[in-house]
Structures are given as C-alpha cells and as structure tokens.
Design an enzyme around this catalytic site. Structure first.
Site, PDB file in Angstrom:
ATOM      1  N   LYS A  68       0.848  -1.184   0.000  1.00 33.20           N
ATOM      2  CA  LYS A  68       0.000   0.000   0.000  1.00 33.20           C
ATOM      3  C   LYS A  68       0.886   1.238   0.000  1.00 33.20           C
ATOM      4  CE  LYS A  68      -3.840   0.844   0.631  1.00 33.20           C
ATOM      5  NZ  LYS A  68      -4.663   0.704   1.839  1.00 33.20           N
ATOM      6  N   HIS A  69       0.678   2.124  -0.960  1.00 37.29           N
ATOM      7  CA  HIS A  69       1.409   3.387  -1.032  1.00 37.29           C
ATOM      8  C   HIS A  69       2.926   3.191  -0.946  1.00 37.29           C
ATOM      9  CE1 HIS A  69      -2.205   5.762  -1.222  1.00 37.29           C
ATOM     10  NE2 HIS A  69      -2.699   5.088  -0.193  1.00 37.29           N
ATOM     11  N   ASN A 231      12.399   6.274   7.120  1.00 36.84           N
ATOM     12  CA  ASN A 231      13.008   5.301   8.013  1.00 36.84           C
ATOM     13  C   ASN A 231      12.064   4.122   8.216  1.00 36.84           C
ATOM     14  OD1 ASN A 231      15.406   6.742   8.647  1.00 36.84           O
ATOM     15  ND2 ASN A 231      14.348   7.921  10.217  1.00 36.84           N
ATOM     16  N   HIS A 391      13.811   5.314  -0.922  1.00 34.47           N
ATOM     17  CA  HIS A 391      12.931   6.462  -1.109  1.00 34.47           C
ATOM     18  C   HIS A 391      12.484   6.542  -2.570  1.00 34.47           C
ATOM     19  CE1 HIS A 391      13.476   8.293   2.863  1.00 34.47           C
ATOM     20  NE2 HIS A 391      14.734   7.945   2.778  1.00 34.47           N
TER      21      HIS A 391
END
Length: 391
Positions: A68-69, A231, A391
């Site tokens: 999810k996301h 993180n 990221h």
C-alpha cells in the site's frame, strides 16, 4: 503482446496529466492481462515484485507481499499455517497451497493496512490464491503467471476491472537508475546488493545464538526493509512480517509503530477474538473493522453496542491485565532496522513485543549503549554493516 509504453489515466493525482510508463527502444517487461493500473499501482507493482523475487531467490520458497502506497503492509514465504492463523486470517475453509499460504500470511500481517492492496506473488498464481483474493478488497496483482482457473476467477473481480500484470521473471533492469524531481535528474547505482545469511555473522552481543528460524525471519525483515519507505523497522516471526513501521522521521517512532502492529497481529489470535460470533453474511471487511475496534485499548462499552447488527453477542472488553498476559507469550520475534539505532529506547520498546533477535547496520556513536541494552535482555544482535534506505 508487450508494448514499449503504457498510457495512464493520470499520475499520482487526477490533475497530473499526461502520465505514462515506458522503456526507451525496447518492450516493457510485463504484459497487461486485465484492467488498467494507475501510476501508484505500477509503483507498488514494481517495488513489491522486487521484494517477492528476492525473498524467493534467498529462501527458496514461494513469497508474497501486500503493498500500500509504495510500502509493504505484509510479506511472507509459503510456510504452512496453524489452525489458529487460518482462523485469524479467515482462510480456514480453503485448501492452502504454498503460494496461497504465502499470500494469506502477507495479507494477515496488517489486515487494516492491506485493505485495497496491490499484491505481488513470486510464483504462478494458483486457484487457492485466487480464491483468497476473490474475497478480499484489492486493486491488482503482479506475478510471473497464472493458472487458467486462477486467471478466470481474478478476471471476474471488481466487475471485470481487476488489474492483472504478468511479469517477466528473468527481467533485470540496467545497473544505473534515474528519476526526475522538480525537473532535475537524479542518477544512482541500483540497490542490487544481495542480502543473505552473511549479513548475520557479526554478532556483537553476549548472546551469540540466533536460531535457524530466527535467521530466516531476520532475512525476511531485512529484505522487506530494502523495499520499504525509510526510516523503517520490521518485525518478523514464523516466516512472515508481523509489523512494519515505515516512513517515520525518527527511529523510535518506526519501532513503536512496528511493535504496535505486531501486538495487534498477536492479539488477533486471542481466544476472545477468535470466538467473536459474527452474524451470517457479514463481510471480511466488516469483521476486520470490528476486530480492529475491539482491540483498541480505549474502546467503550457504549461504542461496542453499535455492533448489534454485526455480532450475535456483544463480548466483554479485553482488560489491561488480559492484554498484558496474552502479549507476554509473544516471543522469538526478529527485528530488522534499515539504519542504526541511535538510542536504547528502541530496544526497551522492542523487547515488550517479544523481540529476541535483531539485525541492524550499526555505526552509531551510541552502539555500546544499544549493545548493553540487548545484553540486559539477552537479545542476540548482529551488525550487518549495510544501510537499506529506500525512497
């Protein structure tokens, strides 16, 4: 037939048009078998695919992830489920294959976060896996293939619009990856470092013993972190993720979030939860929602009366003492961290949720303080010397 580009309805948001995915001068490494994935769907698809492929290559068992996301809600390998887990995951009526077991575990890690997930499967999707998905709220799936029966069932999902992607298992991207942010191109070497048991050799605590299962679960947690927004901290047990703390600005918040999710995962197996008497025809979604509310520490008797249309009998709340007694049985948990622990507060919180084994890069100025905390709790901790920011 593979295409060199896929035009998307829009990007991350409806105002972000035009949008597409493409590769220059060659065909894309996947086929669209059904549906029309969006920009975020594809981001979830390719992150989750890398995760399950690496789990399969490292541990040799079918792997699954629930995304999810652009972060995993859960990930797992295809180990058999106990009767308790089958009931907690609502799959007791399905003859589970190893592939289906992997997805049942991945979906069961954090059922609330997995609502509307993107699914990744490392192996051919079989009928039992498709049956689980047919009863779950999900946006799409990526896998190297599908049996005829599984594909036929999945193509009926979401009124025929369920997104089904067939991925080329042998595809390997170029070593250098690029992306644009604010009109500026970023370029870096792809994070293709291989994570295996060698990263667990440098055990820095007095306790030098990590069991075979503990090593397996540490690898699951670290591979999961490799594809989790940083993180991040990941708790794993019994061949599956049981809690992920993703995208937090401080390490302790990662640990608290992952630990709280692990606690909920374990509390879902409490006899009071397993014995909740749902009325006939109540959906899994409504069951998950009631269970999540029931496990809130601040749930009131007045709020619970609202479940009269869902439950045959309104249960007693779990007392603070009952919760603590049950959670005291959670043990043997493996914890991975994508970067070093700067303070011992992470260890103090983790041990309350059954953590026995830890893998983290090390390298903090306070490493000795963190090692001392682990020694106090008889935790075995390995320094991997590998940071896994994503990221």
């Amino acid at each position: 037939m593979r295409k060199s580009e896929v035009i998307l309805k829009y990007g991350c948001n409806p105002n972000q048009k035009p949008a597409r995915v493409y590769i220059k001068d060659k065909a894309l490494p996947f086929e669209m078998l059904n549906g029309n994935p969006g920009y975020i769907n594809f981001m979830d698809a390719f992150n989750s695919w890398q995760l399950v492929k690496e789990l399969k290559q490292t541990l040799g068992l079918p792997a699954a992830a629930s995304f999810k996301h652009v972060s995993p809600a859960g990930a797992a390998i295809g180990l058999p489920l106990s009767d308790v887990l089958k009931k907690a995951y609502f799959v007791q009526d399905i003859e589970l294959s190893p592939v289906a077991s992997a997805y049942a575990r991945a979906r069961g890690a954090d059922r609330m976060s997995s609502f509307g997930d993107w699914v990744a499967i490392s192996d051919i999707v079989d009928l039992p896996t498709a049956v689980i998905l047919s009863k779950s709220v999900s946006d799409g799936i990526i896998a190297p293939g599908y049996t005829d029966e599984a594909l036929a069932l999945l193509m009926k999902k979401k009124k025929g619009s369920y997104c089904i992607v067939k991925m080329d298992y042998n595809y390997e991207p170029e070593e250098i990856e690029k992306r644009d942010i604010y009109g500026i191109t970023f370029e870096q070497k792809r994070n293709n470092i291989q994570l295996n048991q060698d990263i667990l050799n440098n055990i820095v605590t007095n306790n030098k013993t990590i069991t075979v299962d503990g090593k397996r679960d540490l690898l699951i947690s670290m591979i999961t972190l490799k594809y989790t927004q940083s993180n991040s901290v990941c708790f794993a047990l019994d061949g599956q993720v049981i809690g992920v703390g993703a995208g937090q600005q401080s390490r302790i918040h990662c640990t608290r979030l992952a630990a709280s999710k692990a606690d909920v995962w374990y509390l879902r197996q409490h006899p009071n939860v397993l014995n909740l008497s749902f009325k006939e025809g109540i959906s899994k979604l409504d069951r998950d929602n009631v269970i999540d509310q029931y496990l809130r520490e601040d749930i009131t008797a007045e709020e619970m009366k609202n479940w009269s249309g869902i439950l045959n009998d309104i249960p007693n709340r779990l007392t603070k003492e009952e919760r603590a007694k049950w959670l005291s049985n959670l043990s043997g948990v493996s914890l991975g961290s994508d970067a070093f622990f700067p303070f011992r507060d992470n260890i103090d919180r983790a041990v309350k949720s059954g953590v026995k084994y830890i893998a983290q890069p090390g390298g903090s100025l306070r490493d000795e303080i963190v090692i001392e905390a682990c020694n106090e709790y008889d935790i075995a901790m390995a320094f991997s010397n590998i940071r896994l920011f994503h990221h």
